[in-house]
Scaffold this active site. Structure first.
Site, PDB file in Angstrom:
ATOM      1  CG  ASP A 143      -0.461  -0.103   2.540  1.00 28.51           C
ATOM      2  OD1 ASP A 143       0.681  -0.422   2.469  1.00 28.51           O
ATOM      3  OD2 ASP A 143      -0.745   0.527   3.406  1.00 28.51           O
ATOM      4  CG  HIS A 162       5.780   0.158   9.640  1.00 29.69           C
ATOM      5  ND1 HIS A 162       4.726  -0.188  10.242  1.00 29.69           N
ATOM      6  CD2 HIS A 162       5.636  -0.161   8.252  1.00 29.69           C
ATOM      7  CE1 HIS A 162       3.890  -0.495   9.387  1.00 29.69           C
ATOM      8  NE2 HIS A 162       4.301  -0.459   8.228  1.00 29.69           N
ATOM      9  CG  ASP A 198       2.524   2.923   7.480  1.00 37.13           C
ATOM     10  OD1 ASP A 198       2.166   4.066   7.381  1.00 37.13           O
ATOM     11  OD2 ASP A 198       2.011   1.686   6.853  1.00 37.13           O
ATOM     12  CD  GLU A 217       1.220   5.245  11.071  1.00 40.33           C
ATOM     13  OE1 GLU A 217       0.097   4.612  10.924  1.00 40.33           O
ATOM     14  OE2 GLU A 217       2.185   4.419  11.517  1.00 40.33           O
ATOM     15  CG  HIS A 275      -1.664   4.856   6.670  1.00 42.03           C
ATOM     16  ND1 HIS A 275      -1.987   3.800   7.552  1.00 42.03           N
ATOM     17  CD2 HIS A 275      -1.271   4.125   5.778  1.00 42.03           C
ATOM     18  CE1 HIS A 275      -1.589   2.759   7.240  1.00 42.03           C
ATOM     19  NE2 HIS A 275      -1.137   2.703   5.941  1.00 42.03           N
TER      20      HIS A 275
END
Lengths: 771, 553
Positions: free
Chosen positions: B75, B160, B181, B206, B418
């Site tokens: 994504d 992450h 992220d 995010e 996000h």
């Protein structure tokens, strides 16, 4: 706002939030002279400079000044104000220096409060929050410093503390709430910056930060019980940390908390404690045990699970003898629980099939120690009935917990021995005072006396017989030797004859009372031993070999018979038993009776009149022919290894003079079958003690069995130290024919040594004895 | 000057992250992801809008200065081959070394699933992926890159996943950070996000967990280990369906460590394929993992798992306990489904599920209630008797972490992407009220314009500087008087004010000068106007006020 702060509090001076221009506060720096002021002024102006390195250096300089000056004086306030201003600097070295400086200032403020006795809780909370806000800094050193600073805080309100544990913002009207209301904080600090700093701290990427957070968690526990309880939850999580240093620090923190009494363990924490008890690392285990020795466990269930944990630990690591001390102190801390354990244990002992064997188990030992700790516990005023059977079993273990008992050992012993009804302890102590060196337990003494008495009687009876027999034997030997001349070299015969001659002299010279072992005796004994060993210590003999060995046994016995000349009932029984066994072996026809055994058998069947054998034994000896065996098959020699872990002359085991001492042995037996009877023989000086080994307690298969067991040695001498010689012996079955004294508590049959003698070193814990 | 922020994806949703930011005429595309939930044109960001926003040009290469990919999740990177090979962007693409190494694995794996299993039309070929990756310029952490004359970018560690980065971009005085992220708490194999204190106009963060505050991971780890240990000690088998990258390694380190400490001898298996390859990359990219692993790898590489062995297909029916990692994570097919069919029928066995499973997968069915029978297709069904343990290890930061980062960076404006709309609204309120920053959470295809601070270079005349210096000297003289009277309170309040006149002329650099100089420049004399102060007041009130003051003193 500064003015209101100043006016509302009569304290000598206050922190000034940066940028305020209030100068109404009385700055009490008269005592410290102009020195620090100039320095402070110069450094503060440098700290506002353009260059980061200069700013950082200025802050470090201020820190040096703060350390130097006394608690009073406005210098601390100035430094504090300057540090707060730079707390959010872009450069991490400046933030680091600022945090360090704030920590120092906080110490000074706290010291001042102690002197003046006037607390300024809000100020402390404010500093706490300021430091907390840096505990989430991106720079590792800043985080460490922030936690170090927090650890030094004094008098922090409970609300702020609780907030620091929880990530969720606690909205209360007390604590941090009051600060927000008072509107004294810069806007950044109204944001609940203390929230969850510890929750983050214990998960930090860097173990150094985790260690610092852990220390701080413990250090702050003194301010609030509620906080301490919640902090414990976090600390429990830290015990699972993947870095050993952090786990150790956690245990250290818990230990400190326990020492100061802020540690209240709940049921949910128990499994974590128990897991650390069996940690792979010995230091971690040790630390966990120490904590357990201090904590207070509110429920019997927890107490029992703690005991179980310690016992499991003991089973896994039997060399860690300090577990016993811990068990004792746990028991002491929980008197009524220990009494409960004692009650159950007494029941268990009384229902156990063999009271003596029970000592072998670590569990029983552990429970015994716990049980005897009950009477010295703080719950003394309660009536704690400890069954006396416990004490009698526990006494051998006393040496191990002597370190836990410390100086009170004698006092403790006296209580131990009174209810146990054991006679020897008191006597022992008395004789110890008298300084006599002869010191045996009454039991042993009684036994020894009986033995001596009996021996004397028997010797008397057999005196004459023996002398006559010996004489006759001499003659016979001469004769025999004559017969042997065919097979042996002349040299050997000469030796035998010479021996006989000397022996005759010996009998003439001394009276029959002093018959020493003659060389023939020695030879016979040697032969006996070898034959016995062949018979008992080898498994996997094939039928043929077995017959041969039995024939050898027969031969050896006949030799002995021929030596004494007389045939006792015992001897005959023995011979009969051997012949029967031979019979049994050859019954199915797979083996043949040799001429020799056939003759012996027939002679015996025919010539036994009233239990005496009238036959010339030499005839038998003549017809004996040894058939060399061709096929030995798979022979397995029985052997044993006996060890006492961690014991050598440098590291002796502790014992208490006159009381039994438990020695834990590691025994491994190879090729011993389940129906063999194995004994452990311990002797020290003149006292010999046999202990039977229950093979069912051993783990392993027929090939190798092993077990670690504790065997008490009762007759400890009154000496500073002594060496116990221990070895394992196997009993050679000879039917129901009793050749040894059963009363002695030793093996009934003749025995064969399975291993070399092992020296066990023991040293007395009794200082009096040493003197 | 302003920062224009066009959100092409991940606006008020999770998926197809793509934000195009225009700073000072430089256009940067952050992430180029695809949405896993759509199978139509909504799958990709609407790239045409970039051209619409850039009327001066007609092709992507000249419209966009650079593309920056934060990490290898689909994504965030899924649409990149499409954008470069199909849409024809040929400009620079930046990503970290691990992302460059692992991205082709992910892209190819997904392409295969899409084309081979679902039979969809191929959006891009394997060759496209390779060609696309060739254009990528790898960057290192904290490496400052001058993309062109004005634009500077720098990557920071984001946690992450392996190689995830936060990106700092600066054009002139306007600076911003795009977080991608990130994770503020470290896990076993990755560290926490790490960034410097920067002067920022904009932070794009995010907000997956905009409202959730997670408790300590210790409790979850403990529960997981307890469940696994209990299962294997009773002779059961544990199936851990995972994705090949990230979670598999995390759990494996956790188990391997626990096995070591508890001295367990039960085998842990890794199913073949992607995971083995992924482990190899992890071993090579040690520099991007957590501190603990960096510390210990010289002694022993933590990705050389001591207790992990290779799984053979024939082991499925072997008796005795074991632990098996199998892909894919949501038991949507493949090897994990195969194993699940065999093992789910025994109540001794255990299946641990990830925290989130897409609807329609078996993982999702298992999570919703406790089913006893699951239909795999029309003909086959499985009687589920095994235990099920749900394990939410999320590599995203929680609400507290977002607040912490925002507070630490203290930007002027915050944009949330996000995340889900209601939660984002909640977080926006918190940021605005607690941190006093303006905050936005635009929907897809919306544009937010943010004013930026602008610094100006001003020269000063010599006289002005001399004047200032003289003023200061006089000040410090006064101060020395204060010192002699032992008064320290004023030390912290050194505000050196200097008066001057700013002169900005056309085509000349602005400068600051003194009054006298200014007069000379204008060629006029000084006029002075005097005022007489007249204050209306009531005497009674004034008296009262004085009395109040006195009492309060």
């Amino acid at each position: 706002m500064d003015g209101s702060l100043a006016s509302s509090d009569p304290g000598p001076s206050f922190a000034k939030p940066p940028g305020s221009s209030g100068d109404s506060g009385p700055c009490a720096s008269r005592s410290s002279g102009p020195g620090p002021e100039v320095e402070v002024r110069a450094l503060v102006s440098m700290a506002g400079g353009l260059y980061p390195l200069a700013r950082a250096e200025a802050l470090r300089g201020l820190a040096a000044v703060v350390e130097k000056v006394g608690t009073s004086g406005g210098a601390v306030e100035c430094c504090y104000g300057c540090a707060v201003e730079l707390l959010r600097d872009e450069d991490q070295s400046i933030r680091l220096a600022a945090v360090r400086l704030i920590g120092l200032c906080a110490e000074k403020f706290a010291g001042r409060e102690e002197v003046s006795g006037i607390g300024n809780g809000d100020q402390m909370d404010l500093i706490f929050l300021q430091l907390s806000s840096t505990a989430r800094d991106m720079c590792m050193q800043v985080r460490i410093e922030a936690f170090n600073g927090l650890a030094k805080m004094q008098r922090v309100s409970e609300g702020v503390l609780l907030q620091s544990l929880s990530k969720k913002v606690i909205r209360t009207d007390t604590g941090s709430g009051s600060i927000c209301k008072a509107n004294k904080l810069p806007p950044k600090l109204i944001f609940p910056c203390a929230a969850g700093i510890f929750a983050h701290g214990i998960e930090d990427e860097f173990y150094q930060v985790r260690i610092a957070a852990c220390k701080t968690l413990g250090a702050l526990a003194k301010f609030s019980g509620q906080y301490a309880q919640k902090a414990l939850d976090l600390l429990m999580d830290m015990m699972n940390d993947d870095t050993e240093a952090v786990r150790l620090q956690t245990l250290q923190t818990l230990f400190n908390m326990a020492t100061y009494g802020y540690l209240s363990v709940q049921e949910k924490h128990m499994h974590m404690f128990l897991a650390t008890l069996i940690d792979a690392n010995a230091i971690v285990r040790n630390a966990a045990r120490k904590i357990l020795g201090l904590v207070n466990l509110p429920k019997l269930q927890m107490f029992r699970s703690a005991l179980d944990g310690l016992i499991t630990s003991l089973e896994k690591n039997p060399e860690e003898q300090d577990i016993y001390s811990i068990l004792f102190s746990i028991g002491k801390n929980h008197g009524s629980f220990s009494a409960n354990v004692a009650k159950h244990l007494a029941k268990e002992i009384s229902t156990a099939p063999n009271g003596e064997l029970i000592l072998d188990k670590h569990r029983i030992q552990a429970l015994l120690i716990v049980s005897i700790s009950a009477p010295v516990s703080a719950d003394k005023h309660k009536k704690l009935d400890i069954p006396s059977v416990i004490f009698s079993h526990a006494i051998p273990l006393l040496g191990r917990i002597s370190s836990a008992l410390g100086e009170d050992i004698i006092k403790d012993l006296s209580y131990l021995c009174h209810p146990s009804g054991m006679p020897f302890a008191e006597k022992g102590l008395m004789s110890g005072e008298g300084g006599r060196s002869e010191f045996w337990s009454v039991e042993t003494m009684r036994g020894t006396h009986a033995l001596i008495e009996k021996t004397r009687k028997e010797t008397n009876c057999s005196d004459e017989v023996l002398i006559m027999g010996s004489m006759r034997l001499m003659l016979e030997t001469v004769e025999e030797t004559w017969a042997m001349r065919e097979s042996c070299g002349i040299e050997e015969i000469r030796t035998i004859l010479r021996t006989c001659k000397e022996e005759v002299k010996l009998i003439q010279l001394e009276n029959s009372y002093a018959i020493g072992p003659t060389s023939l005796d020695i030879l016979l004994e040697k032969l006996d031993t070898y034959v016995r060993r062949m018979k008992c210590c080898y498994t996997g003999l094939n039928r043929e070999l077995e017959v041969q060995v039995l024939e050898l046994v027969l031969l050896a016995n006949l030799f002995r018979l021929s030596k004494f000349g007389v045939c006792s009932k015992l001897m005959l029984d023995k011979l009969h038993w051997i012949i029967n066994q031979l019979d049994g072996l050859c019954a199915d026809g797979s083996c043949e009776f040799s001429d020799f055994s056939n003759t012996v058998k027939q002679t015996f069947d025919a010539n036994v009149i009233d239990g005496t054998l009238v036959v010339d034994i030499c005839n038998f000896l003549k017809i004996f022919r040894l058939k060399p065996a061709k096929d030995f098959g798979m022979l397995n020699a029985a052997s044993a290894v006996l060890q006492v872990l961690g014991n050598n002359s440098e590291n002796p085991l502790p014992y208490i003079c006159g009381l039994p001492v438990g020695v834990s042995f590691d025994i491994s037996l190879s090729n011993i079958s389940g129906h063999d009877r194995i004994w452990i023989r311990m002797n020290s000086g003149q006292s010999i003690q046999h202990a039977f080994l229950e093979l069912s307690c051993f783990e392993g298969n027929d090939e190798v069995k092993s077990c670690s067991t504790v065997i008490p040695f009762y007759a400890t001498p009154l000496a500073c130290s002594f060496v116990l010689r221990v070895c394992l012996v196997i009993e050679c079955p000879s039917g129901s024919i009793c050749t040894h004294y059963e009363e002695h508590g030793g093996p009934r049959d003749s025995v064969v040594q399975l291993c070399d003698e092992l020296n066990v070193y023991l040293v007395s814990t009794d200082t009096e004895c040493k003197n | 000057m302003a920062i224009e922020c066009l959100v092409l994806g991940a606006g008020q949703e999770v998926g197809k992250s793509c934000v195009v930011v225009t700073i000072g005429g430089k256009r940067i595309m952050f992430d180029c992801g695809m949405h896993m939930g759509y199978h139509d044109c909504n799958r990709y960001p609407d790239f045409a809008r970039i051209l619409a926003a850039a009327p001066e040009t007609t092709d992507f290469t000249s419209a966009i200065s650079c593309v920056i990919i934060t990490h290898f999740h689909l994504d965030h990177i899924g649409a990149l081959p499409y954008f470069t090979e199909v849409c024809g962007y040929h400009g620079p693409i930046y990503m970290t070394y691990p992302t460059k190494a692992l991205a082709p694995l992910m892209l190819e794996d997904y392409r295969k699933v899409m084309v081979d299993q679902r039979g969809e039309e191929e959006q891009y070929s394997y060759e496209d992926i390779l060609r696309c990756m060739k254009k990528v310029i790898p960057v290192d952490l904290k490496q400052t890159i001058q993309v062109n004359r004005d634009l500077v970018i720098r990557a920071y560690y984001a946690g992450h996943v392996l190689g995830a980065a936060m990106v700092y971009a600066k054009v002139g005085d306007a600076a911003m950070v795009y977080t991608g992220d990130y994770n503020m708490t470290p896990d076993r194999h990755l560290g926490a996000a790490q960034i410097e204190r920067l002067k920022l106009d904009l932070l794009i963060t995010e907000s997956t967990y905009a409202k959730t505050i997670r408790d300590s991971k210790h409790a979850r780890e403990r529960e997981f280990l307890k469940a696994v240990h209990k299962c294997v000690s009773e002779g059961g088998k544990v199936l851990i369906p995972t994705f090949a990258l990230g979670r598999a390694q995390e759990l494996c380190i956790l188990l391997d460590d626990y096995w070591e400490r508890m001295n367990l001898k039960i085998p842990i298996y890794f199913s073949a394929g992607l995971t083995i390859q992924a482990n190899m990359y992890y071993k090579m990219l040690i520099g991007w993992t957590s501190q603990k692993i960096k510390d210990s790898y010289t002694v022993q590489n933590p990705f050389d798992f001591k207790h992990v062995c290779h799984f053979e297909r024939s082991f499925i029916n072997d008796p005795g306990p074991c632990v098996l990692f199998a892909t894919p994570g949501m038991i949507s097919g493949g090897f994990s489904l195969e194993v699940f069919k065999r093992w789910a029928t025994s109540d001794k066995n255990l299946v641990t599920l990830p925290g989130y499973c897409v609807a329609g997968t078996i993982g999702h069915k298992l999570m919703s209630g406790k089913p006893t029978r699951i239909d795999i297709d029309k003909d086959t069904h499985v009687d589920v008797r095994c235990q099920i343990h749900q394990l939410s290890f999320s590599p995203h930061t929680d609400s507290k972490g977002i607040m912490d980062l925002t507070e630490f960076l203290s930007p002027n404006h915050v944009i949330l992407v996000h995340g889900e709309k209601p939660q984002m609204a909640f977080l926006k309120d918190r940021i605005e009220s607690e941190l006093g920053m303006s905050c936005y959470y635009p929907a897809n295809n919306e544009t937010v314009s943010i004013p930026t601070t602008q610094n100006m270079k001003i020269s000063a005349t010599e006289k002005f500087i001399t004047n200032c210096a003289a003023l200061q000297a006089r000040d410090s003289l006064q101060k020395s008087d204060l010192i002699s009277s032992i008064h320290l309170s004023g030390v912290n309040e050194d505000e050196r004010l200097a008066e001057g006149i700013l002169l900005m002329e056309k085509s000349k650099a602005p400068k600051i000068l003194c009054e006298d100089e200014f007069l000379k420049l204008l060629g006029t004399d000084r006029h002075s106007v005097q005022f007489e102060p007249l204050l209306p007041s009531r005497i009674e009130e004034a008296e009262a006020a004085i009395v109040d003051d006195l009492t309060s003193e």
